[in-house]
Design an enzyme around this catalytic site. Structure first.
Site, PDB file in Angstrom:
ATOM      1  N   LYS A  44       0.505  -1.365  -0.129  1.00  0.00           N
ATOM      2  CA  LYS A  44      -0.032  -0.106  -0.375  1.00  0.00           C
ATOM      3  C   LYS A  44       0.983   1.386   0.077  1.00  0.00           C
ATOM      4  O   LYS A  44       0.329   2.348  -0.223  1.00  0.00           O
ATOM      5  CB  LYS A  44      -0.879   0.562   1.385  1.00  0.00           C
ATOM      6  CG  LYS A  44      -1.575  -1.174   1.463  1.00  0.00           C
ATOM      7  CD  LYS A  44      -2.370  -1.095   2.565  1.00  0.00           C
ATOM      8  CE  LYS A  44      -2.849  -2.628   2.985  1.00  0.00           C
ATOM      9  NZ  LYS A  44      -3.656  -2.267   4.614  1.00  0.00           N
ATOM     10  N   GLY A  45       2.199   1.149   0.356  1.00  0.00           N
ATOM     11  CA  GLY A  45       3.046   2.060   1.026  1.00  0.00           C
ATOM     12  C   GLY A  45       3.205   3.518  -0.548  1.00  0.00           C
ATOM     13  O   GLY A  45       3.487   4.399  -0.161  1.00  0.00           O
ATOM     14  N   ASP A 105      14.892  -0.639   0.511  1.00  0.00           N
ATOM     15  CA  ASP A 105      15.531  -0.968   1.762  1.00  0.00           C
ATOM     16  C   ASP A 105      16.940  -1.693   2.087  1.00  0.00           C
ATOM     17  O   ASP A 105      17.797  -1.966   1.191  1.00  0.00           O
ATOM     18  CB  ASP A 105      14.761  -1.119   2.970  1.00  0.00           C
ATOM     19  CG  ASP A 105      15.055  -1.277   4.885  1.00  0.00           C
ATOM     20  OD1 ASP A 105      15.642  -0.738   4.577  1.00  0.00           O
ATOM     21  OD2 ASP A 105      15.147  -2.601   4.649  1.00  0.00           O
ATOM     22  N   ARG A 167       0.106   6.717   7.803  1.00  0.00           N
ATOM     23  CA  ARG A 167       0.086   7.041   6.359  1.00  0.00           C
ATOM     24  C   ARG A 167      -0.226   8.020   5.707  1.00  0.00           C
ATOM     25  O   ARG A 167       0.575   8.160   3.984  1.00  0.00           O
ATOM     26  CB  ARG A 167      -1.090   5.787   5.142  1.00  0.00           C
ATOM     27  CG  ARG A 167      -0.071   4.725   5.875  1.00  0.00           C
ATOM     28  CD  ARG A 167      -0.532   3.440   4.857  1.00  0.00           C
ATOM     29  NE  ARG A 167      -0.587   1.784   4.415  1.00  0.00           N
ATOM     30  CZ  ARG A 167       0.580   0.886   4.710  1.00  0.00           C
ATOM     31  NH1 ARG A 167       1.552   1.180   4.124  1.00  0.00           N
ATOM     32  NH2 ARG A 167       0.452  -0.430   5.193  1.00  0.00           N
TER      33      ARG A 167
HETATM   34  P1  IMP Z   1      12.916  -4.209   1.579  1.00  0.00           P
HETATM   35  O1  IMP Z   1      12.455  -5.242   0.617  1.00  0.00           O
HETATM   36  O2  IMP Z   1      13.902  -4.211   2.090  1.00  0.00           O
HETATM   37  O3  IMP Z   1      14.294  -2.958   0.326  1.00  0.00           O
HETATM   38  O4  IMP Z   1      11.723  -3.627   1.650  1.00  0.00           O
HETATM   39  C1  IMP Z   1      10.871  -2.438   1.446  1.00  0.00           C
HETATM   40  C2  IMP Z   1      10.298  -2.330   1.657  1.00  0.00           C
HETATM   41  O5  IMP Z   1      10.689  -2.400   3.953  1.00  0.00           O
HETATM   42  C3  IMP Z   1       9.317  -0.954   1.550  1.00  0.00           C
HETATM   43  O6  IMP Z   1       9.015  -1.327   0.465  1.00  0.00           O
HETATM   44  C4  IMP Z   1       8.408  -1.023   2.857  1.00  0.00           C
HETATM   45  O7  IMP Z   1       7.463  -0.938   2.940  1.00  0.00           O
HETATM   46  C5  IMP Z   1       9.303  -1.585   4.137  1.00  0.00           C
HETATM   47  N1  IMP Z   1      10.348  -0.418   5.165  1.00  0.00           N
HETATM   48  C6  IMP Z   1      11.615  -0.069   4.451  1.00  0.00           C
HETATM   49  N2  IMP Z   1      11.963   0.701   5.262  1.00  0.00           N
HETATM   50  C7  IMP Z   1      10.973   1.716   5.935  1.00  0.00           C
HETATM   51  C8  IMP Z   1      10.434   2.959   6.318  1.00  0.00           C
HETATM   52  O8  IMP Z   1      11.993   3.814   6.720  1.00  0.00           O
HETATM   53  N3  IMP Z   1       9.473   3.228   6.462  1.00  0.00           N
HETATM   54  C9  IMP Z   1       7.864   2.133   6.359  1.00  0.00           C
HETATM   55  N4  IMP Z   1       8.633   1.290   5.589  1.00  0.00           N
HETATM   56  C10 IMP Z   1       9.407   1.101   4.948  1.00  0.00           C
HETATM   57 MG    MG Z   2       6.114  -0.944   0.465  1.00  0.00          MG
END
Ligand code: IMP
Ligand code: MG
Length: 182
Positions: A44-45, A105, A167
């Protein structure tokens, strides 16, 4: 400012300028009859970012949605990505997919989804993220379009949540560590 934040990282104006810049890059890179740009919002982000971005793009654009879950405990992901809402398009071979994500991330979500949509037969797959935390990378991944590179802080607002909260904030802020550390 919301009381659970230690500070605002990106103001409404900075976000607007950032998204205007990305939209201009997309207008330039996907111009012409040979492209069929499909924005794929990762729910949803990315919903707020996607809504703003699509309004600022002036070339023809289609939209679609996917949802993934990476089982985690709030501020950490486990790295295992499940697709819980898939893309259902019959003409993927004529679609130029741009995956629209809120934040990178570890890099696992976008690395997995780009590979998945490529294997599924998309004509092209690129990625776009509003925020990028490169210091947290666990897999080698670089997005094609990046809004802002940010430090290793847990951020909320503008679509991003902690435990489904925050959000709807119109800016991106750093969540006070005491909110998630107890
Ligand atoms: P990745 O697969 O580790 O790159 O994760 C990305 C997902 O982690 C994003 O779509 C977010 O849902 C969540 N995420 C990573 N860092 C944050 C943050 O600082 N705040 C909120 N959600 C985060
Ligand atoms: Mg996300």
């Amino acid at each position: 400012m919301h009381k659970d934040l230690s500070r605002i990282l990106l103001s409404e104006q900075e976000l607007d300028e950032t998204i205007t810049r990305i939209a201009a890059e997309l207008d330039r890179d996907y111009a012409g009859e040979e492209h069929r740009l499909v924005l794929v919002c990762i729910l949803k982000g990315s919903v707020v970012f996607m809504g703003e971005l699509m309004k600022k793009i002036t070339i023809p654009v289609e939209i679609d949605f996917m949802r993934v879950s990476s089982y985690g405990n709030g501020t950490e992901t486990t790295g295992h990505i499940n697709i819980i809402l898939d893309l259902l398009r019959k003409d993927l071979d004529k679609s130029d997919i741009l995956i629209v994500e809120d934040i990178i991330d570890s890099g696992r979500t976008l690395a997995h989804l780009s590979q998945y949509l490529t294997l599924k037969g998309a004509r092209s797959v690129r990625t776009c993220t509003l925020l990028d935390k490169p210091s947290r990378r666990e897999v080698d991944f670089t997005a094609d379009y990046v809004g802002k590179v940010i430090p290793d802080e847990f951020v909320v607002g503008y679509g991003l949540d902690y435990d489904e909260k925050y959000r709807a904030l119109p800016y991106v802020g750093i969540l006070k560590p005491e909110i998630y550390s107890n």
